[in-house]
Design a protein around this motif. Sequence first.
Motif, PDB file in Angstrom:
ATOM      1  N   ARG A  71       0.928  -1.148  -0.042  1.00 38.14           N
ATOM      2  CA  ARG A  71      -0.061  -0.102  -0.032  1.00 38.14           C
ATOM      3  C   ARG A  71       0.850   1.226   0.088  1.00 38.14           C
ATOM      4  O   ARG A  71       1.369   1.457   0.942  1.00 38.14           O
ATOM      5  N   MET A  89      -1.514 -10.574   3.711  1.00 32.55           N
ATOM      6  CA  MET A  89      -2.537 -10.652   4.154  1.00 32.55           C
ATOM      7  C   MET A  89      -3.136 -12.021   4.281  1.00 32.55           C
ATOM      8  O   MET A  89      -3.072 -12.732   3.138  1.00 32.55           O
ATOM      9  N   TRP A 167     -16.524  -1.796   2.446  1.00 30.58           N
ATOM     10  CA  TRP A 167     -15.433  -2.033   1.917  1.00 30.58           C
ATOM     11  C   TRP A 167     -15.558  -2.180   0.023  1.00 30.58           C
ATOM     12  O   TRP A 167     -16.313  -2.816  -0.395  1.00 30.58           O
ATOM     13  N   ASN A 212     -10.879  -8.353   8.919  1.00 31.10           N
ATOM     14  CA  ASN A 212     -12.173  -7.740   8.275  1.00 31.10           C
ATOM     15  C   ASN A 212     -12.933  -8.957   7.474  1.00 31.10           C
ATOM     16  O   ASN A 212     -12.373  -9.442   6.551  1.00 31.10           O
ATOM     17  N   ASP A 235     -15.289 -12.404   1.443  1.00 30.18           N
ATOM     18  CA  ASP A 235     -13.987 -11.741   1.180  1.00 30.18           C
ATOM     19  C   ASP A 235     -13.429 -11.424   2.528  1.00 30.18           C
ATOM     20  O   ASP A 235     -13.866 -10.513   3.093  1.00 30.18           O
ATOM     21  N   THR A 236     -12.343 -12.271   3.043  1.00 29.63           N
ATOM     22  CA  THR A 236     -11.928 -11.504   4.565  1.00 29.63           C
ATOM     23  C   THR A 236     -10.247 -11.211   4.331  1.00 29.63           C
ATOM     24  O   THR A 236      -9.748 -11.717   3.374  1.00 29.63           O
ATOM     25  N   GLY A 237     -10.247 -10.519   5.280  1.00 28.94           N
ATOM     26  CA  GLY A 237      -8.435 -10.096   5.368  1.00 28.94           C
ATOM     27  C   GLY A 237      -7.933  -9.825   6.612  1.00 28.94           C
ATOM     28  O   GLY A 237      -8.635  -9.103   7.471  1.00 28.94           O
TER      29      GLY A 237
HETATM   30  N1  SER Z   1     -10.680  -6.923   0.882  1.00 31.58           N
HETATM   31  C1  SER Z   1     -10.859  -6.921   2.448  1.00 31.58           C
HETATM   32  C2  SER Z   1      -9.639  -5.933   2.926  1.00 31.58           C
HETATM   33  O1  SER Z   1      -8.545  -5.762   2.241  1.00 31.58           O
HETATM   34  C3  SER Z   1     -10.895  -8.002   3.104  1.00 31.58           C
HETATM   35  O2  SER Z   1     -10.021  -9.057   2.466  1.00 31.58           O
HETATM   36  O3  SER Z   1      -9.577  -5.499   4.070  1.00 31.58           O
END
Ligand code: SER
Length: 602
Positions: A71, A89, A167, A212, A235-237
């Motif tokens: 990022r 992640m 998100w 998340n 979708d989790t992270g």
């Molecule tokens: N796409 C979401 C995030 O980046 C969950 O993986 O937080």
Amino acid sequence: MNSQELRDKFLSYFKGKNHKIIKSSSLLPNDPSVLLTTAGMQQFSLYLSGKKDPLEDFESRHLASCQKCFRTGDIEEIGDDTHHTFFEMLGNWSIGQDETGYFKEGAIEFAMDFLVNELRLDKSRFYVTVFKGEGGIGKDEEAIDLWLKQGIARDRIIECSKKDNFWGPVSDIGPCGPCSEIHYDRGEEYGCGRPDCGPNCDHCKRVVEIWNLVFMQYNRNENGEYELLDQTNIDTGIGFERLLSLLNHKNSSYETDIFKDMIARLEGVSQKKYEDNILAFRVIADHTRSAIFLAGDGIEPSNVGQGYVLRRIIRRCVRYSKMIGIENDVGLGDHVISKYRDVYPELEERKSMIYDIIEKEEKKFEKTIKSGLSVLERLIEEEKDNKMISGEKVFDLYQSYGFPFELTEEIVKEKGFGLDKAGFDESLKKHQDLSRAGAEKKFGGVGKDAGVEGAKLHTATHLLHTALRKVLGESVQQMGSDINIERLRFDFAHNQKMTPEEVKKVEELVNEAIKSDLIVKKEELSLEQALESGALAFFKEKYPEVVKVWTIGNPETGEWFSKEICAGPHVDKTSELGHFKIIKEESSSAGVRRIKAILTKE
Ligand code: SER
């Protein structure tokens, strides 16, 4: 628990729950409109939006991965406890629904089971956030009920707005949805003591976000509207480094096994203590790791796009190394590669290429510094009576030689001189305003080099403008323009979406103009003369009496392709531009289209 154990634990947990483990994708995303991979879901975009069936490619709709992410928004924040440029992640996905698919309930159950039963985290310390509803999308009552069912007290379920709990999408368009985050209270000793302290506290890091869960039900379309997808997805992270720190009761990931060897090596070589030089040590550790991973995915330093990110990272790393007295390569790369080679074997395979790429850039930067240094030494000699360097001169050094402000400041201080920081800021601002007048955003970092790229994109913008008018008609009017290091953006009045043929034709016209090696000529004319000469102008009321007119054409025949009023900067001839490519044509607002385009070598 060390990093490898945590990675293994996560992936084997989801493997045990019938998830297919998918390799991390490259940091270079497939989607050209996205700079770098920032989330685990990116490699699954087409499946999440329903354009492809995960069963066909993965034989499963349940996936899990440990993904390399980067990022760039965080570069300036590196050095604090929680931000990284490169990070990993962990994530799990359920894409589309059949009898095997899971949605909110399954995602919440898995997350709780993993955190409480596998990692032994204390459930009474959890907070969870849910989407409180906004913009036509209702409150997530279902999630609230599911958390209650999991034994989370109602007063620890916090309702949040779209800003915190909705998100995506990764770029302007794509799958997205409301989310629910799990936060963990590390205890009073970490807190600010305010009565309203909790998740997303602005004053302390007592409560940290660990997971998340995105309930992906929507697609943001090119008009910025949220439309329901035909399928639901999970979708989790998990921010890997953050969870690792938490499990090890560390404030920061720099104190976990990931960075321990690097920090020890830096202490040994520099004979300085980490505790006394936290910022420099952390920047060096973070950036060394990022540079290795970026180069490992084949990115090379340049003045645009991903290459520019790598260049900035390497140069910052060199600068901070100098601050703690490190001038040469001290083998940190080997620490990074040995730490990660089992997870990302490409690092070991491409080791020599990676080192080559980084070393070359370091040398280049050394040269920049050297030429800047001799100018600075001259300045110091000239000002030996005043013992003060003007802000303008410092700016010139920064602008013309790419010589970093912090370095100038340091050297000047060492000599017992003062430096006019306010003057520097003022010159910088003046320059930025000027650039903005040319509808350009200021580039951060290396100044002049990036400026060349900006000039190319400016010239390309003029060519694009003319090409659009030739293909779509004279009613095309520039409505806005923005240039950053990686692309140009051009908004123009036009009532309908361009057809693929029109896009192609515009690209062809621009590339023909580039190939014809037209000359870019600047004249200063009165506004009236400029308009009479046929120069295109916008925002007329803002122009001064004397304006710069840029003509792109063939001076021998007098024929021109483009003539516009603009503050610049521009290149001298179009052959400098390379190859022009439109990467997106979309709606910007009613009656206004938006084009994003890039210049490539070929
Ligand atoms: N796409 C979401 C995030 O980046 C969950 O993986 O937080």
